[in-house]
Motif scaffolding. Structure first.
Motif, PDB file in Angstrom:
ATOM      1  N   ALA A  67       4.274   3.479   2.474  1.00 11.12           N
ATOM      2  CA  ALA A  67       3.316   4.589   2.410  1.00 11.12           C
ATOM      3  C   ALA A  67       1.900   4.141   2.757  1.00 11.12           C
ATOM      4  N   ASP A  68       1.488   2.991   2.207  1.00 10.07           N
ATOM      5  CA  ASP A  68       0.122   2.524   2.438  1.00 10.07           C
ATOM      6  C   ASP A  68      -0.074   2.084   3.885  1.00 10.07           C
ATOM      7  N   PHE A 120      -3.929  11.997   0.205  1.00 12.03           N
ATOM      8  CA  PHE A 120      -3.284  10.684   0.190  1.00 12.03           C
ATOM      9  C   PHE A 120      -3.841   9.843  -0.955  1.00 12.03           C
ATOM     10  N   ILE A 170       1.493   3.308   6.439  1.00  9.02           N
ATOM     11  CA  ILE A 170       1.420   4.538   7.228  1.00  9.02           C
ATOM     12  C   ILE A 170       0.003   5.099   7.195  1.00  9.02           C
ATOM     13  N   ALA A 171      -0.636   4.996   6.029  1.00 11.58           N
ATOM     14  CA  ALA A 171      -1.974   5.561   5.879  1.00 11.58           C
ATOM     15  C   ALA A 171      -3.061   4.612   6.366  1.00 11.58           C
ATOM     16  N   ASP A 208       0.079  10.844   4.924  1.00 12.42           N
ATOM     17  CA  ASP A 208       1.459  10.345   4.803  1.00 12.42           C
ATOM     18  C   ASP A 208       2.387  11.497   4.418  1.00 12.42           C
ATOM     19  N   HIS A 258       3.706  10.458  -1.688  1.00 16.29           N
ATOM     20  CA  HIS A 258       3.097  10.720  -0.375  1.00 16.29           C
ATOM     21  C   HIS A 258       1.913  11.693  -0.477  1.00 16.29           C
ATOM     22  N   LYS A 294       6.317  15.473   1.297  1.00 15.71           N
ATOM     23  CA  LYS A 294       5.081  15.583   0.502  1.00 15.71           C
ATOM     24  C   LYS A 294       4.898  16.979  -0.094  1.00 15.71           C
TER      25      LYS A 294
END
Ligand code: ZN
Length: 412
Positions: free
Chosen positions: A296-297, A238, A299-300, A194, A190, A207
């Motif tokens: 994760a991706d 990130f 979310i970003a 994220d 993270h 994170k």
């Protein structure tokens, strides 16, 4: 010789050089084949006049060991079958332009334990060493199709010596001198936009916890003097999952350790766990965890259409290159040593799932969940330096155990 004739020779020479720019000084020569019989393995040594890339694998029906090398000349004088070694006969010859093949007929089901090039040292010339060991017929199926070495037979080199890749060369040389420092890439999960899991302890974010763990691990590994270490991130930024894998591959990592501390629906679940890549998750809980990590991706806000890759193909590639077994071996070591350093572990500590960050086909990779932020006690513990130090000691011990084995395999 007249000037005209000289210039004509020069033109012919120039044309020749243009069409055959990489004419080898001399082709590879295989000078001898020797066997060493050990209690637990047979060692096959090919004496060569230069180091070269190779690929090697086993076949069944009948059992055979195949070794491909850049085109070579065969100067082996006396080859005798060696029943004790499990070797009945040997054949060799051209396979395709630029590639020659050696086939050993085996008397029983055997697998390759390790295969590597040992560069010339002292009286000994360049050698290709292949260790094979007897295994059960059922076990054999696991090893079928697994390729050792990195010769690309579809794109063979013009010159064996020239082809012997720089990476192989420096690693092999250093292995002999015993001064090669393996590169460990540490990947704190993270970061930036994220946050990862939000802890059951006020203001605690995954994170931040994993970055602290990763930085301590980096310091511990560097201090040991045995490793080089690179971090996918050392600040709160990130990085996409694919970006992390690419970073490790571009850096030429020998080992990839992704560090997390996630949350899960069941608040009672606690303990550290270690994950390796698999098409099918080992259990529902792990499948949910991988799905969460792989978000994760999303979310970003990254475009996922370009990130999609065929997991099955990657798994085939992983198995071919033996990376999977190395990852599993490392994960097993971690599962054993973490509790010894006082880290509480989840039952069945080593689990499997389709984590996107573990998809480097050529780098043994594991993902460590240091603990679950969804468990109140564990979140509290992860927030203390004392407990994090235990986790770091466990990880370091596992990494040491992994490379002890790698280096043992490379010694003659
Ligand atoms: Zn995570």
């Amino acid at each position: 010789m007249s000037l005209k004739l000289v210039s004509r020779f020069f033109v012919i020479f120039a044309l020749f050089a243009m069409f055959f720019p990489f004419m080898p000084a001399h082709a590879l020569e295989v000078k001898d084949v020797r066997f060493g019989i050990h209690e637990d393995k047979t060692r096959i040594v090919l004496d060569m006049d230069q180091a070269a890339d190779f690929q090697s694998f086993v076949l069944s029906d009948p059992y055979r060991l195949v070794v491909d090398l850049p085109r070579f000349t065969w100067s082996v004088k006396n080859f005798t079958a060696n029943d004790e070694a499990g070797i009945l006969a040997v054949r060799q010859g051209a396979l395709k332009p630029g590639v020659s093949r050696i086939v050993f007929d085996l008397s029983r089901s055997m697998s390759i334990r390790s295969a590597f090039v040992l560069p010339a040292k002292g009286q000994k010339g360049d050698r290709l060493v292949i260790d094979i060991a007897r295994i059960g017929v059922d076990e054999f199926k696991q090893f079928k199709g697994q390729i050792h070495g990195n010769l690309d037979i579809n794109n063979p080199p013009n010159n064996a010596g020239q082809s012997y890749s720089n990476k192989s060369k420096s690693k092999a040389n250093a292995a002999v001198k015993n001064d090669y420092k393996p590169l460990v890439v540490i990947d704190p999960g993270h970061g930036g936009v994220d946050p990862g899991a939000v802890g059951k302890e006020a203001g605690l974010l995954e994170k931040d916890v994993v970055l602290k763990l990763a930085l301590s691990l980096r310091d511990a590994l560097v201090k040991s003097g045995r490793y080089r270490v690179k971090m996918t991130r050392s600040t709160d930024v990130f990085i996409s999952l694919r970006g992390r894998v690419k970073f490790a591959r571009d850096a030429g990592a020998d080992l990839f350790v992704s560090i997390h501390a996630d949350s899960i629906g069941n608040k009672k679940v606690r303990g550290a766990s270690v994950y390796t890549l698999s098409e099918k998750a080992s259990d529902k809980q792990t499948a949910a965890l991988a799905a969460r990590e792989n978000k994760a991706d999303l979310i970003a806000g990254i475009d996922l259409s370009v990130e999609d890759q065929d997991v099955v193909n990657i798994l085939v590639d992983l198995a071919r290159r033996d990376t999977m077994n190395q990852s599993k071996f490392f994960a097993g070591k971690l599962a054993t040593v973490l509790p010894k350093e006082g880290v509480r572990t989840l039952e069945h500590t080593h689990r499997y799932a389709g984590f996107a960050v573990l998809k480097a086909p050529d780098i043994p990779s594991v993902l460590v969940e240091a603990g679950f932020m969804s468990n109140k006690n564990e979140a509290r513990m992860l927030n203390t330096e004392t407990y994090r130090n235990k986790v770091v000691s466990g990880l370091k011990r596992g990494i040491n155990a992994y490379f002890d084995q790698v280096q043992k395999n490379q010694r003659e």
